[in-house]
Design an enzyme around this catalytic site. Structure first.
Site, PDB file in Angstrom:
ATOM      1  N   GLN A 133      66.549  84.790  -5.870  1.00  0.00           N
ATOM      2  CA  GLN A 133      65.206  84.343  -6.245  1.00  0.00           C
ATOM      3  C   GLN A 133      64.383  85.514  -6.772  1.00  0.00           C
ATOM      4  O   GLN A 133      63.613  85.364  -7.708  1.00  0.00           O
ATOM      5  CB  GLN A 133      64.498  83.675  -5.060  1.00  0.00           C
ATOM      6  CG  GLN A 133      63.198  82.998  -5.437  1.00  0.00           C
ATOM      7  CD  GLN A 133      63.389  81.825  -6.380  1.00  0.00           C
ATOM      8  OE1 GLN A 133      64.415  81.138  -6.351  1.00  0.00           O
ATOM      9  NE2 GLN A 133      62.409  81.584  -7.220  1.00  0.00           N
ATOM     10  N   ALA A 189      58.955  80.517  -8.669  1.00  0.00           N
ATOM     11  CA  ALA A 189      58.383  80.886  -7.369  1.00  0.00           C
ATOM     12  C   ALA A 189      58.756  82.318  -6.995  1.00  0.00           C
ATOM     13  O   ALA A 189      59.853  82.793  -7.289  1.00  0.00           O
ATOM     14  CB  ALA A 189      58.880  79.928  -6.299  1.00  0.00           C
ATOM     15  N   SER A 215      60.323  79.817  -2.704  1.00  0.00           N
ATOM     16  CA  SER A 215      61.063  78.772  -3.397  1.00  0.00           C
ATOM     17  C   SER A 215      61.691  77.792  -2.420  1.00  0.00           C
ATOM     18  O   SER A 215      62.307  78.177  -1.431  1.00  0.00           O
ATOM     19  CB  SER A 215      62.162  79.398  -4.255  1.00  0.00           C
ATOM     20  OG  SER A 215      62.994  78.394  -4.791  1.00  0.00           O
ATOM     21  N   GLU A 229      58.440  69.057 -12.989  1.00  0.00           N
ATOM     22  CA  GLU A 229      59.861  69.400 -13.057  1.00  0.00           C
ATOM     23  C   GLU A 229      60.660  68.147 -12.707  1.00  0.00           C
ATOM     24  O   GLU A 229      61.027  67.940 -11.547  1.00  0.00           O
ATOM     25  CB  GLU A 229      60.210  70.533 -12.083  1.00  0.00           C
ATOM     26  CG  GLU A 229      59.598  71.866 -12.429  1.00  0.00           C
ATOM     27  CD  GLU A 229      60.077  73.000 -11.516  1.00  0.00           C
ATOM     28  OE1 GLU A 229      60.849  72.747 -10.557  1.00  0.00           O
ATOM     29  OE2 GLU A 229      59.678  74.139 -11.771  1.00  0.00           O
ATOM     30  N   HIS A 266      63.900  68.627 -10.529  1.00  0.00           N
ATOM     31  CA  HIS A 266      63.893  69.282  -9.214  1.00  0.00           C
ATOM     32  C   HIS A 266      63.770  68.233  -8.116  1.00  0.00           C
ATOM     33  O   HIS A 266      62.738  67.594  -7.962  1.00  0.00           O
ATOM     34  CB  HIS A 266      62.697  70.252  -9.153  1.00  0.00           C
ATOM     35  CG  HIS A 266      62.606  71.026  -7.880  1.00  0.00           C
ATOM     36  ND1 HIS A 266      63.054  72.307  -7.762  1.00  0.00           N
ATOM     37  CD2 HIS A 266      62.096  70.696  -6.669  1.00  0.00           C
ATOM     38  CE1 HIS A 266      62.817  72.758  -6.533  1.00  0.00           C
ATOM     39  NE2 HIS A 266      62.239  71.779  -5.852  1.00  0.00           N
TER      40      HIS A 266
END
Length: 191
Positions: free
Chosen positions: A76, A97, A102, A160, A163
């Site tokens: 990440q 993020a 995240s 998104e 997601h």
């Protein structure tokens, strides 16, 4: 509060559904990046629901592909730094993020795509047969479209449609039927 979090992380109760963002108390108080460096936080029921979701899609001639699931803190961090180099810091907070913020680091999120959009993560996924199927059927398996269009002012994340986030079947159905996102749900619960 610390006892609640440790209980949450060790026994995996529904309280673990709390929102995770760079503003969330879990991140701010407990230094969540250090806690979430392992894959062991993924919920057993979420892990079991994922193949069922993909199998159900396949049975209907809909082919979904998992693009990005669990991410370590290190991964990440690389993604976040890359996003920061490409755009101003202010906007990269919304697009990628920060490490420790995240949902992918919890193991509860998955980015999904399809061949119709060349397996990319794009807004046009929502308009594909696969994207529409996912939005309709994900709640039946305990998943929600975490950042739906029209809720950006609440989630602070651009839409998104790819997601998905595991939240349990009952909560996924509740959120879908009421049109709420987790931020709205927990705002009601916290009153």
């Amino acid at each position: 509060m610390l006892c609640f979090v440790m209980k949450c992380l060790s026994t995996v109760t529904t309280d673990c559904l709390k929102i995770l963002s760079h503003r969330h108390w879990l991140y701010l108080i407990l230094r969540l990046p250090q806690i979430l460096q392992t894959r062991n936080v993924f919920w057993k029921s979420g892990l079991q629901s994922m193949p069922n979701l993909f199998d159900a899609a396949k049975a209907e001639g809909v082919f979904l592909y998992g693009i990005s699931g669990y991410r370590s803190y290190k991964r990440q961090k690389i993604l976040y730094q890359s996003a920061c180099r490409k755009s101003p810091v202010e906007s990269s907070l919304c697009e990628t993020a920060m490490p420790g913020c995240s949902e992918h680091q919890t193991g509860l999120a998955l980015d999904v795509s399809c061949p119709a959009v060349s397996l990319n993560l794009s807004q046009t996924f929502a308009e594909t047969v696969e994207g529409r199927w996912l939005a309709r059927h994900a709640p039946l398996y305990g998943f929600i479209i975490r950042y739906p269009k029209g809720k950006e002012h609440l989630t602070k994340i651009p839409a998104e449609p790819w997601h998905i986030r595991y939240v349990t079947r009952s909560l996924a159905l509740c959120l879908t039927l009421t049109g709420q996102v987790l931020e709205e749900y927990y705002a009601c619960c916290d009153r």
